[in-house]
Design a protein around this motif. Structure first.
Motif, PDB file in Angstrom:
ATOM      1  N   PHE A  92     -13.206 -18.944-103.727  1.00  0.00           N
ATOM      2  CA  PHE A  92     -12.627 -20.005-103.708  1.00  0.00           C
ATOM      3  C   PHE A  92     -12.740 -20.930-102.510  1.00  0.00           C
ATOM      4  N   SER A  93     -12.836 -20.387-101.219  1.00  0.00           N
ATOM      5  CA  SER A  93     -12.760 -20.924-100.104  1.00  0.00           C
ATOM      6  C   SER A  93     -14.338 -21.618 -99.905  1.00  0.00           C
ATOM      7  N   THR A  94     -14.551 -22.806 -99.558  1.00  0.00           N
ATOM      8  CA  THR A  94     -16.002 -23.460 -99.136  1.00  0.00           C
ATOM      9  C   THR A  94     -16.100 -23.168 -97.901  1.00  0.00           C
ATOM     10  N   ILE A  95     -15.433 -22.430 -97.168  1.00  0.00           N
ATOM     11  CA  ILE A  95     -15.680 -22.212 -95.499  1.00  0.00           C
ATOM     12  C   ILE A  95     -15.536 -20.625 -95.288  1.00  0.00           C
ATOM     13  N   ALA A  96     -15.363 -19.858 -96.115  1.00  0.00           N
ATOM     14  CA  ALA A  96     -15.321 -18.416 -95.869  1.00  0.00           C
ATOM     15  C   ALA A  96     -16.612 -17.795 -95.640  1.00  0.00           C
ATOM     16  N   THR A  97     -16.916 -16.799 -94.784  1.00  0.00           N
ATOM     17  CA  THR A  97     -17.856 -16.120 -94.356  1.00  0.00           C
ATOM     18  C   THR A  97     -17.438 -14.588 -94.459  1.00  0.00           C
ATOM     19  N   PRO A  98     -17.532 -14.024 -95.670  1.00  0.00           N
ATOM     20  CA  PRO A  98     -17.184 -12.368 -95.701  1.00  0.00           C
ATOM     21  C   PRO A  98     -17.893 -11.561 -94.612  1.00  0.00           C
ATOM     22  N   ILE A  99     -17.267 -10.597 -94.251  1.00  0.00           N
ATOM     23  CA  ILE A  99     -18.225  -9.855 -93.214  1.00  0.00           C
ATOM     24  C   ILE A  99     -18.108  -8.281 -93.826  1.00  0.00           C
ATOM     25  N   ARG A 100     -17.027  -7.910 -94.447  1.00  0.00           N
ATOM     26  CA  ARG A 100     -17.003  -6.537 -95.048  1.00  0.00           C
ATOM     27  C   ARG A 100     -17.660  -6.273 -96.384  1.00  0.00           C
ATOM     28  N   VAL A 101     -18.440  -4.905 -96.551  1.00  0.00           N
ATOM     29  CA  VAL A 101     -18.882  -4.635 -97.698  1.00  0.00           C
ATOM     30  C   VAL A 101     -18.093  -4.665 -98.771  1.00  0.00           C
ATOM     31  N   SER A 102     -16.867  -4.324 -98.689  1.00  0.00           N
ATOM     32  CA  SER A 102     -15.805  -4.276 -99.678  1.00  0.00           C
ATOM     33  C   SER A 102     -15.808  -5.618-100.244  1.00  0.00           C
ATOM     34  N   GLU A 103     -15.879  -6.774 -99.686  1.00  0.00           N
ATOM     35  CA  GLU A 103     -15.781  -8.362-100.056  1.00  0.00           C
ATOM     36  C   GLU A 103     -16.782  -8.725-101.086  1.00  0.00           C
ATOM     37  N   TYR A 104     -17.749  -8.039-101.043  1.00  0.00           N
ATOM     38  CA  TYR A 104     -18.918  -8.517-101.885  1.00  0.00           C
ATOM     39  C   TYR A 104     -19.185  -7.715-103.248  1.00  0.00           C
ATOM     40  N   GLY A 105     -19.311  -8.395-104.304  1.00  0.00           N
ATOM     41  CA  GLY A 105     -19.247  -7.821-105.562  1.00  0.00           C
ATOM     42  C   GLY A 105     -20.629  -7.577-106.118  1.00  0.00           C
ATOM     43  N   TYR A 106     -21.711  -8.447-105.716  1.00  0.00           N
ATOM     44  CA  TYR A 106     -22.876  -8.247-106.204  1.00  0.00           C
ATOM     45  C   TYR A 106     -24.031  -7.845-105.145  1.00  0.00           C
ATOM     46  N   TRP A 107     -25.016  -6.908-105.160  1.00  0.00           N
ATOM     47  CA  TRP A 107     -25.886  -6.235-104.152  1.00  0.00           C
ATOM     48  C   TRP A 107     -27.335  -6.496-104.783  1.00  0.00           C
ATOM     49  N   GLY A 108     -28.140  -6.656-103.819  1.00  0.00           N
ATOM     50  CA  GLY A 108     -29.591  -6.464-104.141  1.00  0.00           C
ATOM     51  C   GLY A 108     -30.201  -4.926-103.846  1.00  0.00           C
ATOM     52  N   GLN A 109     -31.312  -4.616-104.314  1.00  0.00           N
ATOM     53  CA  GLN A 109     -31.872  -3.444-104.165  1.00  0.00           C
ATOM     54  C   GLN A 109     -32.173  -3.108-102.679  1.00  0.00           C
ATOM     55  N   GLY A 110     -32.523  -4.076-101.994  1.00  0.00           N
ATOM     56  CA  GLY A 110     -32.793  -3.925-100.617  1.00  0.00           C
ATOM     57  C   GLY A 110     -34.306  -4.050-100.339  1.00  0.00           C
ATOM     58  N   THR A 111     -34.585  -4.426 -99.038  1.00  0.00           N
ATOM     59  CA  THR A 111     -36.050  -4.572 -98.518  1.00  0.00           C
ATOM     60  C   THR A 111     -36.044  -4.078 -97.294  1.00  0.00           C
ATOM     61  N   GLN A 112     -37.183  -3.136 -96.939  1.00  0.00           N
ATOM     62  CA  GLN A 112     -37.182  -2.354 -95.620  1.00  0.00           C
ATOM     63  C   GLN A 112     -38.161  -3.290 -94.844  1.00  0.00           C
ATOM     64  N   VAL A 113     -37.085  -3.113 -93.423  1.00  0.00           N
ATOM     65  CA  VAL A 113     -37.651  -3.691 -92.138  1.00  0.00           C
ATOM     66  C   VAL A 113     -38.075  -2.582 -91.097  1.00  0.00           C
ATOM     67  N   THR A 114     -39.143  -2.543 -90.772  1.00  0.00           N
ATOM     68  CA  THR A 114     -39.426  -1.513 -89.735  1.00  0.00           C
ATOM     69  C   THR A 114     -40.124  -2.277 -88.337  1.00  0.00           C
ATOM     70  N   VAL A 115     -39.464  -1.890 -87.246  1.00  0.00           N
ATOM     71  CA  VAL A 115     -39.980  -2.355 -86.101  1.00  0.00           C
ATOM     72  C   VAL A 115     -40.318  -1.552 -85.264  1.00  0.00           C
TER      73      VAL A 115
END
Length: 127
Positions: free
Chosen positions: A102-125
């Protein structure tokens, strides 16, 4: 249904750069705060960066500040993560996530705050 599809991962030498993209479908993208998280083998998923609905506010983990930049294009339903000066410690699977806000300025930082996730992409350095 909701889909978040990440791309842009790969193998890069230390000091190099990569740009990750995450394109969303099935949700009202402009009403969602977006985040990037990463998970290395045997470790918990950790916050990397987040951006508010309109893109005016961002937040970063201390470990990536000044090296990574999160941005979004609401017209393309896409969020990006530009990663510069990569270090071997950045090696992980990177996940994007969406959180209706609802907030236009919120920047959630906790895993539990997010309801939808992608499958991921691997980064190897490599060192």
């Amino acid at each position: 249904q909701v889909q978040l599809v990440e791309s842009g991962g790969g193998l890069v030498q230390a000091g190099g750069s990569l740009k990750l993209s995450c394109t969303a479908s099935g949700l009202a993208f402009s009403r969602c705060a977006m985040g990037w998280f990463r998970q290395a083998p045997g470790k918990e998923r950790q916050f990397v960066a987040s951006i508010s609905r309109g893109g005016g506010n961002t937040d970063y983990a201390d470990s990536v500040k000044a090296r990574f930049t999160i941005s979004r294009d609401n017209g393309k339903n896409t969020v990006y993560l530009q990663m510069n000066s990569l270090e071997p410690e950045d090696t992980a699977a990177y996940y994007c996530a969406a959180a209706y806000s609802f907030s236009t300025i919120a920047t959630p930082i906790r895993v539990s705050e997010y309801g939808y996730w992608g499958q991921g992409t691997q980064v190897t350095v490599s060192s």
